[in-house]
Motif scaffolding. Structure first.
Motif, PDB file in Angstrom:
ATOM      1  N   UNK A  53       0.832  -1.209   0.000  1.00 33.82           N
ATOM      2  CA  UNK A  53       0.000   0.000   0.000  1.00 33.82           C
ATOM      3  C   UNK A  53       0.866   1.259   0.000  1.00 33.82           C
ATOM      4  N   UNK A  54       1.868   1.320   0.870  1.00 33.34           N
ATOM      5  CA  UNK A  54       2.745   2.487   0.930  1.00 33.34           C
ATOM      6  C   UNK A  54       3.474   2.693  -0.408  1.00 33.34           C
ATOM      7  N   UNK A 187     -11.707   4.554   0.491  1.00 31.69           N
ATOM      8  CA  UNK A 187     -12.658   5.323  -0.309  1.00 31.69           C
ATOM      9  C   UNK A 187     -11.915   6.371  -1.134  1.00 31.69           C
ATOM     10  N   UNK A 188     -12.135   6.357  -2.426  1.00 28.23           N
ATOM     11  CA  UNK A 188     -11.595   7.356  -3.334  1.00 28.23           C
ATOM     12  C   UNK A 188     -12.593   8.515  -3.455  1.00 28.23           C
ATOM     13  N   UNK A 229      -2.891  10.729   1.170  1.00 29.90           N
ATOM     14  CA  UNK A 229      -2.928   9.524   0.347  1.00 29.90           C
ATOM     15  C   UNK A 229      -3.904   9.647  -0.822  1.00 29.90           C
ATOM     16  N   UNK A 230      -4.706  10.723  -0.802  1.00 27.15           N
ATOM     17  CA  UNK A 230      -5.757  10.838  -1.807  1.00 27.15           C
ATOM     18  C   UNK A 230      -6.969  10.003  -1.468  1.00 27.15           C
ATOM     19  N   UNK A 231      -7.032   9.503  -0.240  1.00 26.49           N
ATOM     20  CA  UNK A 231      -8.118   8.647   0.221  1.00 26.49           C
ATOM     21  C   UNK A 231      -8.838   9.309   1.385  1.00 26.49           C
ATOM     22  N   UNK A 232     -10.071   8.885   1.607  1.00 22.94           N
ATOM     23  CA  UNK A 232     -10.871   9.468   2.679  1.00 22.94           C
ATOM     24  C   UNK A 232     -10.318   9.040   4.033  1.00 22.94           C
ATOM     25  N   UNK A 233     -10.168  10.008   4.931  1.00 20.36           N
ATOM     26  CA  UNK A 233      -9.679   9.756   6.276  1.00 20.36           C
ATOM     27  C   UNK A 233     -10.694  10.255   7.298  1.00 20.36           C
TER      28      UNK A 233
END
Length: 260
Positions: A53-54, A187-188, A229-233
């Motif tokens: 993932x990283x 989630x994107x 990351x461009x992902x929902x946090x």
């Protein structure tokens, strides 16, 4: 303008032991002008999935032609193959255990077997130093991928954890928790945009508000934000969202159409 070759390092070695330094010493002896950049050495020990993932989230920010060494290798010394792969203009070097598969889901690869491009004395327990570092340094110097060993067609792959469609929206999971306690989901932005009134559900937490920064709340309050990351946090201002919600990696998170 000629640019210095770039080699990145991502491992689960930590920095208390000299392992990373040994790898850098090998690289310096072969490609002394390489710009060696650390992505992370704090992958949880033997956690191939987090390493994958990283690497996938990081490699895209480096120039084409960068050589990426990734070593999270619980199978070192077994029959798993040492690989070098070319994909999307980058080269990835590491074990054939799925670690490279998120960043390089397709591409041309070889098994690292050509002795001139490896250390002459190779241990069974430290391929990062004896196999991957010298191979990457030679690749950074311009040696052709095909010179390093025979072609390999099939690679070990991990399944990217895509959110699952549900009747009300999507179900996903916490992929990672960073050192600030932010809960990073898979989630994107496209999942958020696909719903008219999106609302996040995670444990007891509910929110239909998408914040633009970590400071867009009172101290200790939880927020939803698309982070680095461009992902929902899910984050908490000046606090750990993971602690506040009692959630760990793998916890389920839902993105649903809000009632009303």
């Amino acid at each position: 303008m000629n640019h210095r070759p770039i080699i990145t390092l991502l491992t689960d070695f930590g920095v208390a032991d000299p392992y990373v330094g040994m790898m850098k010493g090998v690289i310096a002896g072969i490609c002394s002008d390489a710009n060696v950049i650390d992505i992370s050495h704090d992958i949880p020990p033997e956690d191939v999935r987090t390493g994958a993932f990283f690497l996938e989230r990081s490699f895209r920010y480096f120039p084409r032609g960068t050589v990426h060494i990734a070593v999270v290798d619980p199978g070192v010394g077994t029959s798993r193959a040492p690989l070098a792969l070319r994909s999307e203009g980058h080269i990835f070097v590491g074990p054939d255990n799925g670690l490279l598969s998120f960043a390089a889901p397709r591409g041309r690869g070889v098994v690292l077997r050509s002795a001139p491009y490896l250390l002459p004395r190779r241990s069974h327990t430290f391929h990062g130093r004896d196999v991957f570092a010298p191979a990457a340094a030679h690749l950074a110097r311009g040696v052709a991928l095909e010179e390093l060993g025979p072609a390999k067609r099939g690679f070990a792959r991990l399944a990217w954890p895509k959110p699952r469609k549900t009747r009300r929206g999507y179900r996903a999971e916490v992929l990672s928790i960073d050192r600030f306690g932010n809960l990073i989901t898979n989630f994107e932005p496209s999942h958020w945009d696909s719903l008219r009134r999106p609302e996040v559900h995670a444990g007891a937490f509910r929110s239909a508000v998408l914040s633009k920064s970590y400071r867009a709340a009172r101290k200790g309050d939880l927020i939803v934000v698309f982070g680095g990351y461009g992902l929902l946090e899910i984050a908490a201002r000046d606090a750990s969202a993971a602690v506040k919600l009692g959630l760990a990696r793998g916890a389920k998170v839902e993105l649903v159409e809000a009632a009303g």
